[in-house]
Design a protein around this motif. Structure first.
Motif, PDB file in Angstrom:
ATOM      1  N   ILE A  30      -0.808 -77.111 -67.777  1.00 25.82           N
ATOM      2  CA  ILE A  30       0.610 -77.479 -67.684  1.00 25.82           C
ATOM      3  C   ILE A  30       1.353 -76.485 -66.801  1.00 25.82           C
ATOM      4  O   ILE A  30       2.069 -76.854 -65.862  1.00 25.82           O
ATOM      5  CB  ILE A  30       1.232 -77.532 -69.099  1.00 25.82           C
TER       6      ILE A  30
ATOM      7  N   THR B 236      -0.860 -85.043 -72.173  1.00 27.78           N
ATOM      8  CA  THR B 236       0.467 -84.472 -71.925  1.00 27.78           C
ATOM      9  C   THR B 236       0.964 -85.128 -70.649  1.00 27.78           C
ATOM     10  O   THR B 236       0.199 -85.301 -69.696  1.00 27.78           O
ATOM     11  CB  THR B 236       0.383 -82.949 -71.727  1.00 27.78           C
TER      12      THR B 236
ATOM     13  N   SER C 205      -1.989 -75.360 -72.195  1.00 29.32           N
ATOM     14  CA  SER C 205      -0.869 -74.682 -71.534  1.00 29.32           C
ATOM     15  C   SER C 205      -1.215 -74.238 -70.117  1.00 29.32           C
ATOM     16  O   SER C 205      -0.355 -74.284 -69.231  1.00 29.32           O
ATOM     17  CB  SER C 205      -0.422 -73.493 -72.370  1.00 29.32           C
TER      18      SER C 205
ATOM     19  N   LEU D 135       8.371 -82.360 -70.249  1.00 27.60           N
ATOM     20  CA  LEU D 135       7.048 -82.668 -70.791  1.00 27.60           C
ATOM     21  C   LEU D 135       7.170 -83.661 -71.929  1.00 27.60           C
ATOM     22  O   LEU D 135       8.134 -83.609 -72.701  1.00 27.60           O
ATOM     23  CB  LEU D 135       6.368 -81.415 -71.353  1.00 27.60           C
TER      24      LEU D 135
ATOM     25  N   LEU E  33       3.926 -85.080 -67.545  1.00 25.35           N
ATOM     26  CA  LEU E  33       5.067 -84.455 -66.895  1.00 25.35           C
ATOM     27  C   LEU E  33       5.924 -85.561 -66.298  1.00 25.35           C
ATOM     28  O   LEU E  33       5.406 -86.418 -65.568  1.00 25.35           O
ATOM     29  CB  LEU E  33       4.633 -83.526 -65.763  1.00 25.35           C
TER      30      LEU E  33
ATOM     31  N   CYS F 192       2.545 -81.321 -75.621  1.00 19.41           N
ATOM     32  CA  CYS F 192       2.227 -80.032 -75.020  1.00 19.41           C
ATOM     33  C   CYS F 192       0.849 -79.550 -75.480  1.00 19.41           C
ATOM     34  O   CYS F 192       0.719 -78.931 -76.529  1.00 19.41           O
ATOM     35  CB  CYS F 192       3.319 -79.034 -75.418  1.00 19.41           C
TER      36      CYS F 192
END
Ligand SMILES: [Zn+2]
Length: 210
Positions: free
Chosen positions: A43, A21, A40, A34, A23, A37
């Motif tokens: 993140i 993932t 979580s 993002l 950013l 994904c």
């Protein structure tokens, strides 16, 4: 690339199949987006610790290892936009299309309205005058999009340097995969390459013999 805009890319390596993932962070505005994904908690921690405002999620394709954090991220940041191809949207709601059914962890997105379907050539404003563009790069999966802004190219699983594109799933197509691979190599000129698994290539075409 507009030199005024400060862009930082942070890579998170997820627990499921070590998918990536990313950013995309602009600290001038304290906003981020993002690309895909996964885990979580990682993140959300990263976003909250840095006091960032999450504006949207771009999904490269709907295989479950690239989407399984969506329900948790949406409940933390209600209303965020999800960008995905039309076929990818179907995969969000189908554990058969997103393949999670075959990995003993069925996953589907809860009913969600803020999904924007992207087609070839669609552009979305990121920040300042910077836009991200979607390219349809099917083959690995029918839902695959590659995203480009400035000198950054996000390929998902449509192209991972050093690996043959996996095109053996029910919605794979070997011929499309090869065409997409060639297209991505063309697009990658002077770009950093950010694949769906594995390392980042900051200067892809000078680092890798094609
Ligand atoms: Zn995949």
């Amino acid at each position: 690339m507009d030199k005024v805009e400060k862009v930082e890319i942070v890579r998170i390596v997820n627990s499921v199949f070590q998918s990536n993932t990313y950013l995309i962070i602009n600290s001038n505005y304290r906003i981020c987006f993002l690309i895909d994904c996964g885990d979580s908690s990682l993140i959300i921690d990263t976003i909250n610790k840095r006091g960032l405002f999450l504006k949207g999620v771009f999904i490269t394709h709907s295989h479950f290892d690239h989407i399984y954090g969506l329900n948790a991220v949406i409940s933390e940041y209600p209303g965020i936009l999800i960008y995905i191809s039309a076929f990818g949207k179907e995969g969000l709601y189908s554990d058969k299309l997103n393949l999670s059914r075959y990995n003993l962890c069925p996953y589907v997105l809860q009913r969600y309205d803020n999904i924007k379907e992207l087609n070839e050539g669609d552009t979305i404003d990121l920040f300042g005058n910077i836009k991200i563009e979607a390219y349809e790069t099917p083959g690995h999966d029918k839902s695959c999009l590659t995203y480009k802004f400035g000198n950054y190219l996000f390929t998902g699983d449509a192209f991972i340097p050093g690996l043959k594109v996996v095109a053996t799933f029910p919605n794979s197509n070997k011929m499309d995969a090869e065409l997409s691979r060639q297209r991505i190599i063309f697009l990658s000129k002077k770009c950093g390459l950010y694949p769906g698994h594995g390392e980042i290539y900051e200067n892809f075409q000078s680092e890798v013999y094609l």
